[in-house]
Design a protein around this motif. Sequence first.
Motif, PDB file in Angstrom:
ATOM      1  N   MET A   1       6.153  -6.111   7.857  1.00 12.81           N
ATOM      2  CA  MET A   1       5.725  -5.175   7.704  1.00 12.81           C
ATOM      3  C   MET A   1       5.699  -3.976   6.498  1.00 12.81           C
ATOM      4  O   MET A   1       5.427  -3.466   6.006  1.00 12.81           O
ATOM      5  N   HIS A   4       5.444  -5.068   3.248  1.00 10.95           N
ATOM      6  CA  HIS A   4       4.051  -5.130   2.758  1.00 10.95           C
ATOM      7  C   HIS A   4       3.754  -3.121   1.777  1.00 10.95           C
ATOM      8  O   HIS A   4       2.699  -2.739   1.259  1.00 10.95           O
ATOM      9  N   GLY A 208      -1.496  -7.847   2.026  1.00 12.78           N
ATOM     10  CA  GLY A 208      -0.395  -7.806   3.858  1.00 12.78           C
ATOM     11  C   GLY A 208      -0.183  -7.443   4.772  1.00 12.78           C
ATOM     12  O   GLY A 208      -0.555  -7.632   5.596  1.00 12.78           O
ATOM     13  N   MET A 209      -0.917  -5.513   4.459  1.00  8.67           N
ATOM     14  CA  MET A 209      -1.472  -4.688   5.920  1.00  8.67           C
ATOM     15  C   MET A 209      -2.458  -5.668   6.319  1.00  8.67           C
ATOM     16  O   MET A 209      -2.193  -5.350   7.873  1.00  8.67           O
ATOM     17  N   ARG A 211      -3.344  -8.475   6.613  1.00  4.93           N
ATOM     18  CA  ARG A 211      -3.521  -9.398   7.422  1.00  4.93           C
ATOM     19  C   ARG A 211      -2.405  -9.439   8.287  1.00  4.93           C
ATOM     20  O   ARG A 211      -2.458  -9.459   9.763  1.00  4.93           O
ATOM     21  N   GLN A 212      -1.821  -8.280   8.428  1.00  4.46           N
ATOM     22  CA  GLN A 212      -0.465  -8.129   9.493  1.00  4.46           C
ATOM     23  C   GLN A 212      -1.678  -7.511  10.533  1.00  4.46           C
ATOM     24  O   GLN A 212      -0.671  -7.493  12.246  1.00  4.46           O
TER      25      GLN A 212
END
Length: 331
Positions: A1, A4, A208-209, A211-212
Amino acid sequence: MLAHSVWFAAGLALLIVGAEIMVRGGAGVAARLGISPIIIGLTIVSIGTSAPELAVGVVAAQGGSGALAVGNIAGTNIVNILLILGLSAFILPLRLETRTIRLELPMMAAAALTLWAVTVDGRMNRTDGAILVVLALVYTGVVIWSALRESRAVVAEFEAELAEEFDAGDGGTGPAEGRRMFANVLMTIGGIVVIVIGADWLVDGAVGMARQFGVSDALIGLTVVAIGTSAPELVTTLISTIRGDRDIAVGNLIGSSIYNILLILGVTALVPAAGMDLPNSLVRIDIPIMVAVALACIPIFISGRRVSRLEGGLMVAAYLGYLAFLLSTQT
């Protein structure tokens, strides 16, 4: 995390710095080519401040994140009008120029309605993109024609603003002038390179964030990316408000909102051959809200040709309410 977030923050910083460098370089080149300052202000500056949105949109579309690209534009326009313009008027009541009411206001509403029409089927393809780009070219032509008919007072204001901000020079000749032109060209190219790199980092970090956290690309585009890419407009408008000289900043803010839809999203839609599929929430909720915001500006702007402190406060409150709605329904 954390990785990202770092990529996102670094990309956003590069976008802001790159946009500033590119706008200054491009305006300097145009000035030294003898282009009128008012035309530079209404076209190059407006388009230049939308460069981060263009870079983000193209990178996202190439990566298959069309929802992030469209969500960024819808979110950015909502931020521009409700948050930035509203906050500016809340600090100091905002007087509107005649050209803003006669040209930018109806064009902003028309652009928003056009976007709604081409996305109502849940997709954007190259035909939709071509329609938007053609409208952007028509709008640019009208802006240039209108600028050439402006009063001497308005032209003088743009000359003073650009002389201070971009060091336009006297249009002379010789080695010194040649070096300044070369420096401006390098700034323009360098700014574009920085923007492209920043967009790549920002999109990677944003996706990415998303998805996280388990949220959609559209939500990230509507919130974090939209607010981030609107940072240059926010800073410029607030500084102009504090200085008490906001006519150009407000005109460029509205102009950027128009270019965001017609040029930026139009070019973005031309990138993926297979088109971009849009989530239902973006098509049924967020884009209509963007359209409603644009249409709501008509009675606000026309009544007294000003935005009062109360109206500005209500616009900011409306944005905060919209943000709360997004976070409560899409997370």
